[in-house]
Scaffold this active site. Structure first.
Site, PDB file in Angstrom:
ATOM      1  N   HIS A 109       5.826 -16.752  71.211  1.00 34.32           N
ATOM      2  CA  HIS A 109       5.755 -15.885  72.380  1.00 34.32           C
ATOM      3  C   HIS A 109       6.638 -14.671  71.926  1.00 34.32           C
ATOM      4  CE1 HIS A 109       6.924 -14.185  76.320  1.00 34.32           C
ATOM      5  NE2 HIS A 109       5.617 -14.574  76.764  1.00 34.32           N
ATOM      6  N   PRO A 110       6.578 -13.327  72.657  1.00 37.08           N
ATOM      7  CA  PRO A 110       7.318 -12.269  72.221  1.00 37.08           C
ATOM      8  C   PRO A 110       8.902 -12.428  72.473  1.00 37.08           C
ATOM      9  CG  PRO A 110       5.509 -11.567  73.554  1.00 37.08           C
ATOM     10  CD  PRO A 110       5.259 -13.068  73.435  1.00 37.08           C
ATOM     11  N   VAL A 111       9.271 -13.402  73.156  1.00 36.24           N
ATOM     12  CA  VAL A 111      10.713 -13.491  73.620  1.00 36.24           C
ATOM     13  C   VAL A 111      11.423 -14.565  72.404  1.00 36.24           C
ATOM     14  CG1 VAL A 111      10.636 -13.265  75.930  1.00 36.24           C
ATOM     15  CG2 VAL A 111      10.562 -15.534  75.148  1.00 36.24           C
ATOM     16  N   LYS A 112      10.462 -15.164  71.728  1.00 32.88           N
ATOM     17  CA  LYS A 112      11.030 -16.192  70.828  1.00 32.88           C
ATOM     18  C   LYS A 112      11.305 -15.338  69.427  1.00 32.88           C
ATOM     19  CE  LYS A 112      10.275 -19.167  73.949  1.00 32.88           C
ATOM     20  NZ  LYS A 112       9.110 -20.020  74.390  1.00 32.88           N
ATOM     21  N   LEU A 113      11.743 -16.270  68.628  1.00 33.37           N
ATOM     22  CA  LEU A 113      12.623 -15.685  67.103  1.00 33.37           C
ATOM     23  C   LEU A 113      11.445 -14.682  66.604  1.00 33.37           C
ATOM     24  CD1 LEU A 113      15.342 -15.800  65.467  1.00 33.37           C
ATOM     25  CD2 LEU A 113      13.917 -17.100  63.961  1.00 33.37           C
TER      26      LEU A 113
END
Ligand SMILES: *Cc1c(COP(=O)(O)O)cnc(C)c1O
Length: 402
Positions: free
Chosen positions: A198-202
């Protein structure tokens, strides 16, 4: 950021905000090369089911040092797939943590199993291995842990425990790509470790996820589950000039597209740089906020290197005149996109109504929840952004101090 904004009246009370544009708590970092790689994949004959899925799986397995990787179209799908690989079925109990995103526990429900919550360690907020052991019954099929905020769980204790009871350990490592335990990357030597893109992940593929595992047989089963329970792929059948396929088990369509894999391959080359920047930002927060009396800062245990997916501070409410939600609103008004990770899973309506969970059952998790506030932390943050967060937090906490 003006001196008046820092020392002056809170924005929530009509003063000047530290920032005029909201700084979000997390987000992706996409380069022109990433865009070019996706465009190239979009012009290739296979938008899905092509060669890039194999390339991405190999690169991910190599990055974490795992034997196998199975890529799917979300972290949630990866949890569903991993629970399948671990053999979770109807009536099975899976011991897990309430301090997580709902998807972790939901993955057990997807298979007709029962999540058995146990309380967490008050320092790391990771599942407490002793509490897990106390909850083991004859129906326990697996233990599902979450490396909260990117800080690895006590994998020594957990592996000893799951080996002793001959059950698999599923690691929800959605926060922990790039984290290390005793110098070893999270996901290496794992029975099952799950990542999210997901875009907030690394790293990101828009939506996406993967399971890494040690055993080839489990990887094969999970690949079949990812694609309708049919072991052969369309590309294999085309190469062999045959149409015949057989569905051997109930499966889903959890395939990740080739253009997402193209993005994932590019992003993976920068994973180490992303972790390094996150670690740098966390150290900066620690220096800037260590003397802030209203706060308790997250720590890193000596054997662990956190991936710092989140920077969750805990408010010392006994030293403040207001609750967490007021601090949250005050920081938002200052232009700081704070967040809360997490409302414990058992307190969500669905879990309360279906299973009768209530407040008071997991006191460590619940007490932490009322004090938690996540500060923005993502690699693309500028040095100036970090200073803004520190200034705003100090301004708000100082204002509300008893
Ligand atoms: C993000 C996340 C998930 C779900 O991943 P998606 O890719 O959004 O489906 C699961 N567990 C945890 C702990 C997460 O942070």
């Amino acid at each position: 950021m003006s001196e008046a904004a820092i020392g002056g009246r809170l924005a929530i009370e009509g003063g000047a905000p530290v920032r005029t544009s909201l700084l979000s708590y997390g987000g992706q970092w996409i380069t022109d090369d990433d865009v070019a790689a996706v465009a190239e994949a979009l012009r290739s004959p296979w938008l899905t089911g092509g060669v890039r899925i194999d390339e991405f799986e190999r690169a991910l397995a190599e990055y974490v040092g795992a034997a196998h990787a199975v890529a799917v179209n979300s972290g949630t799908a990866a949890l569903h797939v991993a629970a399948f690989g671990a053999g979770v079925g109807p009536g099975d109990e899976v011991i897990t943590t309430p301090m997580t995103f709902v998807a972790s526990a939901n993955s057990v429900l997807f298979h007709g199993g029962l999540p058995v919550f146990v309380d967490i360690d008050p320092v790391t907020l990771n599942l407490d291995p002793l509490a897990a052991e106390a909850a083991i019954t004859r129906r326990t099929r697996a233990i599902l842990v979450v490396h909260y905020a990117g800080h690895p769980c006590d994998l020594d204790a957990l592996r000893e425990l799951t080996r002793r009871y001959s059950i698999p350990l599923i690691e929800d490592a959605a926060h922990a790509l790039g984290a290390r335990f005793h110098g070893t990357p999270v996901g290496r030597d794992s029975d099952f470790a799950v990542f999210s893109f997901h875009p907030v992940k690394l790293i990101t593929t828009g939506e996406g996820g993967a399971v890494v595992c040690r055993e080839e047989e489990a990887a094969t089963q999970m690949r079949t589950f990812r694609s309708h329970g049919i072991p052969s792929t369309g590309r294999e059948r085309e190469a062999q000039g045959r149409w015949q396929y057989d569905m051997e088990a109930l499966g889903y369509n959890y395939r990740l597209t080739d253009f997402q894999c193209a993005l994932g391959l590019r992003q993976l080359t920068r994973a180490e740089a992303f972790v390094a920047r996150r670690r740098e930002l966390a150290a900066w927060y620690r220096r800037g906020l260590a003397d802030c009396e209203g706060l308790e800062l997250p720590v890193e245990r000596p054997e662990s290197e956190s991936a710092w997916h989140l920077y969750p501070v805990r408010l010392r409410l006994e030293r403040l005149r207001v609750d967490r939600d007021r601090i949250f609103a005050a920081l938002r008004a200052e232009g700081i996109g704070v967040s809360v990770h997490y409302k414990p899973v058992h307190l969500h309506s669905y879990y309360r109504e279906r299973f009768g969970f209530r407040e008071g059952q997991f006191p460590v998790a619940e007490a932490a929840f009322h004090r938690l506030l996540t500060l923005p932390l993502f690699p693309r943050m500028s040095d100036r952004d970090v200073d803004d967060v520190i200034a705003a937090v100090r301004k708000v906490i100082e204002h509300y101090r008893r």
